[in-house]
Design a protein around this motif. Sequence first.
Motif, mmCIF file in Angstrom:
data_model
loop_
_atom_site.group_PDB
_atom_site.id
_atom_site.type_symbol
_atom_site.label_atom_id
_atom_site.label_comp_id
_atom_site.label_asym_id
_atom_site.label_seq_id
_atom_site.Cartn_x
_atom_site.Cartn_y
_atom_site.Cartn_z
ATOM 1 N N HIS A 152 0.828 -1.210 0.000
ATOM 2 C CA HIS A 152 0.000 0.000 0.000
ATOM 3 C C HIS A 152 0.861 1.258 0.000
ATOM 4 N N PHE A 153 1.915 1.265 0.809
ATOM 5 C CA PHE A 153 2.768 2.452 0.905
ATOM 6 C C PHE A 153 3.936 2.418 -0.093
ATOM 7 N N LYS A 154 3.946 1.394 -0.963
ATOM 8 C CA LYS A 154 4.987 1.265 -1.995
ATOM 9 C C LYS A 154 6.380 1.196 -1.381
ATOM 10 N N TRP A 155 6.491 0.494 -0.247
ATOM 11 C CA TRP A 155 7.792 0.245 0.383
ATOM 12 C C TRP A 155 8.366 -1.025 -0.219
ATOM 13 N N ARG A 156 9.414 -0.883 -1.003
ATOM 14 C CA ARG A 156 9.978 -2.019 -1.730
ATOM 15 C C ARG A 156 11.309 -2.512 -1.167
ATOM 16 N N TRP A 157 11.909 -1.735 -0.303
ATOM 17 C CA TRP A 157 13.255 -2.037 0.198
ATOM 18 C C TRP A 157 13.193 -1.990 1.719
ATOM 19 N N VAL A 158 13.116 -3.141 2.368
ATOM 20 C CA VAL A 158 12.869 -3.201 3.809
ATOM 21 C C VAL A 158 13.889 -4.119 4.464
ATOM 22 N N PHE A 463 -8.285 -5.314 3.451
ATOM 23 C CA PHE A 463 -7.271 -4.409 4.008
ATOM 24 C C PHE A 463 -7.787 -2.980 3.935
ATOM 25 N N ALA A 464 -7.732 -2.288 5.048
ATOM 26 C CA ALA A 464 -8.155 -0.883 5.080
ATOM 27 C C ALA A 464 -7.231 -0.119 6.015
ATOM 28 N N ILE A 465 -6.850 1.080 5.609
ATOM 29 C CA ILE A 465 -5.983 1.902 6.451
ATOM 30 C C ILE A 465 -6.295 3.368 6.207
ATOM 31 N N ASN A 466 -6.241 4.135 7.263
ATOM 32 C CA ASN A 466 -6.501 5.575 7.206
ATOM 33 C C ASN A 466 -5.159 6.304 7.260
ATOM 34 N N GLU A 467 -4.663 6.687 6.098
ATOM 35 C CA GLU A 467 -3.345 7.329 6.027
ATOM 36 C C GLU A 467 -3.317 8.659 6.780
ATOM 37 N N ASP A 468 -4.428 9.385 6.741
ATOM 38 C CA ASP A 468 -4.453 10.708 7.378
ATOM 39 C C ASP A 468 -4.296 10.621 8.893
ATOM 40 N N ALA A 469 -4.632 9.476 9.464
ATOM 41 C CA ALA A 469 -4.561 9.336 10.913
ATOM 42 C C ALA A 469 -3.177 8.909 11.394
ATOM 43 N N ILE A 470 -2.289 8.579 10.478
ATOM 44 C CA ILE A 470 -0.973 8.060 10.859
ATOM 45 C C ILE A 470 -0.021 9.213 11.175
ATOM 46 N N VAL A 471 0.694 9.072 12.273
ATOM 47 C CA VAL A 471 1.761 10.005 12.647
ATOM 48 C C VAL A 471 3.084 9.300 12.360
ATOM 49 N N TRP A 472 3.940 9.935 11.553
ATOM 50 C CA TRP A 472 5.216 9.332 11.185
ATOM 51 C C TRP A 472 6.324 9.806 12.115
ATOM 52 N N HIS A 473 7.441 9.121 12.066
ATOM 53 C CA HIS A 473 8.606 9.487 12.872
ATOM 54 C C HIS A 473 9.053 10.900 12.508
ATOM 55 N N ASN A 474 9.551 11.631 13.500
ATOM 56 C CA ASN A 474 9.956 13.030 13.287
ATOM 57 C C ASN A 474 11.017 13.172 12.198
ATOM 58 N N TRP A 475 11.781 12.118 11.985
ATOM 59 C CA TRP A 475 12.842 12.173 10.972
ATOM 60 C C TRP A 475 12.276 12.487 9.590
ATOM 61 N N PHE A 476 11.025 12.062 9.337
ATOM 62 C CA PHE A 476 10.435 12.202 8.014
ATOM 63 C C PHE A 476 9.580 13.463 7.860
ATOM 64 N N ASN A 477 9.577 14.319 8.896
ATOM 65 C CA ASN A 477 8.842 15.594 8.833
ATOM 66 C C ASN A 477 7.381 15.403 8.423
ATOM 67 N N GLN A 478 6.788 14.361 8.930
ATOM 68 C CA GLN A 478 5.365 14.057 8.716
ATOM 69 C C GLN A 478 5.013 13.789 7.252
ATOM 70 N N ALA A 479 6.018 13.592 6.430
ATOM 71 C CA ALA A 479 5.769 13.157 5.050
ATOM 72 C C ALA A 479 5.815 11.632 5.018
ATOM 73 N N GLN A 480 5.033 11.052 4.151
ATOM 74 C CA GLN A 480 5.033 9.591 4.068
ATOM 75 C C GLN A 480 6.428 9.114 3.684
ATOM 76 N N PRO A 481 7.028 8.245 4.477
ATOM 77 C CA PRO A 481 8.398 7.799 4.181
ATOM 78 C C PRO A 481 8.462 6.980 2.893
ATOM 79 N N LEU A 482 9.614 7.067 2.263
ATOM 80 C CA LEU A 482 9.916 6.209 1.122
ATOM 81 C C LEU A 482 10.931 5.172 1.569
ATOM 82 N N SER A 483 10.816 3.999 1.024
ATOM 83 C CA SER A 483 11.791 2.958 1.341
ATOM 84 C C SER A 483 12.042 2.145 0.079
ATOM 85 N N VAL A 484 12.989 2.638 -0.694
ATOM 86 C CA VAL A 484 13.375 1.963 -1.938
ATOM 87 C C VAL A 484 14.892 1.918 -1.996
ATOM 88 N N CYS A 485 15.402 0.944 -2.739
ATOM 89 C CA CYS A 485 16.854 0.815 -2.859
ATOM 90 C C CYS A 485 17.434 1.991 -3.623
#
Length: 820
Positions: A152-158, A463-485
Motif C-alpha cells: 500500500h505504501f509502496k515500500w519495496r526495500w525493507v 485491508f483498510a488503512i486511514n493514512e491521514d490518521a498516521i503520525v510518522w517518525h519526526n525524521w520524516f517531517n510528517q511526510a510519508q516515508p519512502l523505502s526503496v533501494c
Amino acid sequence: MKTGSSLVASKHNWLLCVVLENYQHILALAFAVKEINKNPQMLPNITLGFKIYDSYLSATWTYHAAMQIISPNNKLLPNYKCEIQDNLLAIIEELIADLSQQIPTLFSIYKIPQFMHGFAIAITENTKLHSFYKMAPNGFHQYRGILELLHHFKWRWVGLVAANGENLQWFMQSILPEFSKRGICFAVLESFTSLCLCYDVDKGSFMKCAFEFCDRILNCKANVLVFNGDTLSMIILRYVLSTLFEDAIQKPKGKVWILTVGMELKSFVSRKSWDVGDFHGALSFALHSNELPGLRQFIHSRNPSSDKGDGFIKDFWAQAFHCTFQDSVLGNASGNICTGEEKLEKLPEHVFPMTLSGHSYSIYNAVYAMAHALHAMHSSTSKSKSMMKGERRKTHNQQAWQLHHFLNSVSFNNTAGEKVVFDQNREVVPKFDIINWVTYPNQSFIRVKVGKMDFQAPSDEAFAINEDAIVWHNWFNQAQPLSVCNDNCQPGYRKNRKEGEPFCCYDCIPCPKGWISNKKDMAECFKCPDDLYANKDQNLCIPKVITFLSYEEPLGISLTICALSFSLITALMIRTFMKHHETPIVKANNRDLSYALLTSLLFCFLCTFLFIGRPEKLTCLLRQTAFGIVFTMAVSSVLAKTITVVLAFMATQPGSRSKKWVGKRLASSIVVSCSSLQAAICLVWLATSPPFPDIDMHSQAEEIILGCNESSMILLYCVLSYMGLLAIASFTVAFFARKLPDSFNEAKCITFSMLVFCSVWLSFVPSYLSTKGKYMVAVEIFSILSSSAGLLGCIFVPKCYIILLRPDLNNKEQFLRRKQ
C-alpha cells in the motif's frame, strides 16, 4: 452446590519488568469466569476457577510452572493426582519464542487443551498438536497483512529482524517468495538470537554484540524495518536502543518499525528511563479486539478494599499510583499512602489502558470457548445417561482430553456480538488491528487504531488503512516515508538490474527512440501503436497527424496557383496562335505540331491537380498514367518538331530525296506512335497492378501519410524511362540541328528547352527518393511544372514576343530575307 473446575493462565514478567498493562489480562480472565459462573444457563453444576502462573520470561520458571500445573497443590509431584475437585480443564498461555515448541509438546502428552493468545511462529506453523487452539491467527495471515501494508505504501526495500533463527528460516522458506512476487526485497535479514545469546555473557561483550547488531540494522539503507518477535524480544530491543544511544549526541536515522503481534509498546514501571522515542510512528499488528459490555464497569469497580481475593491488586495499585499500603510499611514510612480509593480511570493510557487489548480479548474468548465446550460435553453426558445401564458418570470424573471433540465444533457469539469459531486448523477467524504508536518526550505514548486486516471480508475490503490518521517518525517531517533501494525510474525510462544486487536495486536507462514507458519502474519499454508516436520525453503516445498535400496548406496553395497560372498562360498562347493562325511564324515548323505541343503542355499543367488533395481511388489510377501519357505527347511533339526542322533543311539541298518525308504525315505519325506505346505501357500497368490509395504509418514518426501506392514500381520506372528516352532523343537531334540556317529555326530553342527538361528530371530522381510523404508529391509536381514551363518558355515565348511585340518581323518578306 457447584463442582469446581480450573483454568490455568500464564502471567508474564510481573517481577523482572513490571508491566501494569498486563493486569488487564487478569481482569479479562476474571471477568469471563465471573460472567460464566453467574449465568444459570451455562454449566449449572460447575464452578469455574483459575490459577495464574508467572513465567518471568524465563525458561526455568516456565518449566517450573508447567510442573506445578500437573502436580497436586503445594507439591511438585508430576502425574500424581488425588483431588476430586479443582480439575484442570485447559491452559491459556502466551509463549515466548524459546518456549514455543517445548511447553505445548509437554502438555500435549496429557492431551490438555491449550489456548494460545500470543503469537509464535514455531508453534503456529511447524507443529501439528491436536490439543492446541490458536486464539491468534497464524504467521501466514500476519505476513499477508504486512505484505499488504508494504504494498500500500509502496515500500519495496525493507529490513527484517526475526526473534530467532527458526523464525528467520521459516520466513525465508515460506514467506520470502511471496514478498519477491510482489516486488519487495530485503536490505537485511537478521536473527535476534545472536543478540539474546550475548545476554548471558559479561556486559562488555553484550554491549559490543548489541552495537554490531544495531549498526547492521539501523544503518541499513531501508527506512522500514519489520520485527517479528515476542514480549522478550521487545524488552531486549528497548533496553539495547536506550542503553546504546543514551548519551549519543546524534542518534541513528529514524526508521518506520513494523511490529508483529506481541511486540506492543508497554510501560515498564521499573524501567522508566527506557526511551520510547525510537518507536514514534511505528506501526504494529495487534490481535483484533472489541469492547465487552460490562468490562469497563468491572474494572472501575476494582479496589484493594473490596477485592481481598485478588493477589495482584495491591502490587498493581502500589506500582500504578506510586504509593504504599500501611500494612506493608515497617518503621517510618515515606511517600504516599495508598487509600484504596484511587480511580483506575485516572491512570494514563500508557500505564493502564482502559481500551481492551487484543490479548485480553483473546483470553476472554478462550475462557468462553472452553466453557461452551464443557457445557456441550456436560449436556451430552446428561442426555446419554439412560444408555449407560445405570452407570452414573460424575462430573468430577470428566477428563480434559474429552473436551477436544466439543472444542473442534464450538461456535458462539460473545457478548460483543462477534462470532467465535475455530477452523479446521483450530484457529480463530483471522483478524488484525493496525496500530500507530505515538510517543511523547515524557515517555508516555498512545496507541491509535489506523487500519484493519480482515481475511473473512471480500478481497477489496480485507485491508483498510486511514493514512491521514498516521503520525510518522519526526525524521520524516510528517511526510510519508519512502523505502526503496534507489529512486524510482520515471516514465520514459526502464529498469536495468544491477549485477550481484537484489532485484529492487537497479539503474534507470532511457527507452529506445520510438518506445515509451508510461509508468514508474517499468521493467520494459513498449512501442506505440501504429497510429500513435512517442513524445519527446518518451512517456506518452500521441496520435499521429494525418497528412497529405492538401489545397488548404501553403505548399498546396502555392503549387495550385503556379499550375493555374501556367495553365492560363498556355491557354492564352493557344489563343494567340489561333488568332495569328496565318502568320509565317505560326506556320513555320509545322503549325499543327505547335498546337499539339501547346495542348499537351496545357494538360501537363492541369494533371498536377491529380496529385493535390486527399488521395482517392480514381486520382490514384489517373495520377501517374495521365502524367506519363500527356508528357509523352509533349516530348514526342518536340521530337517531331526537331525531325521536321532537320528534314526541311535537308529537302532544300539539290537532289535531296527528303522532300517526300517533309509534311504533316510524318510528324503526326511520330506523335501518335510514340504516345501509343506509352499508352500501351500504362494500360498494362492499370490492368495488372493498378495504383491504389494507401496509408503509410512508418515513414514519418509523427505522421500518417495518405498517398497512392504505385503497386508496381517496375512499370512506373518503365513509364519514366520511356519518357526520358524520348527527351534524350529530342535533345540529341535538336543539338545537332541548332546551327542550321533558317529564319525561324526552332532547333536552338528546342535544344535549350530539352536541356532544361532533362536537367529537371535528372535532379528529380535523387530528390524524389530522398523525401518522404507529401514532399515526395510536391517534388514531382514541381518537376512537372518546371519542365513544362521550360518547354513553354523556351519554345513559345520567343514566338509570342515576335507576334505581340515585333509584328514587323512576322511577315513573308522578312522571313525570305532572313532565310537568304
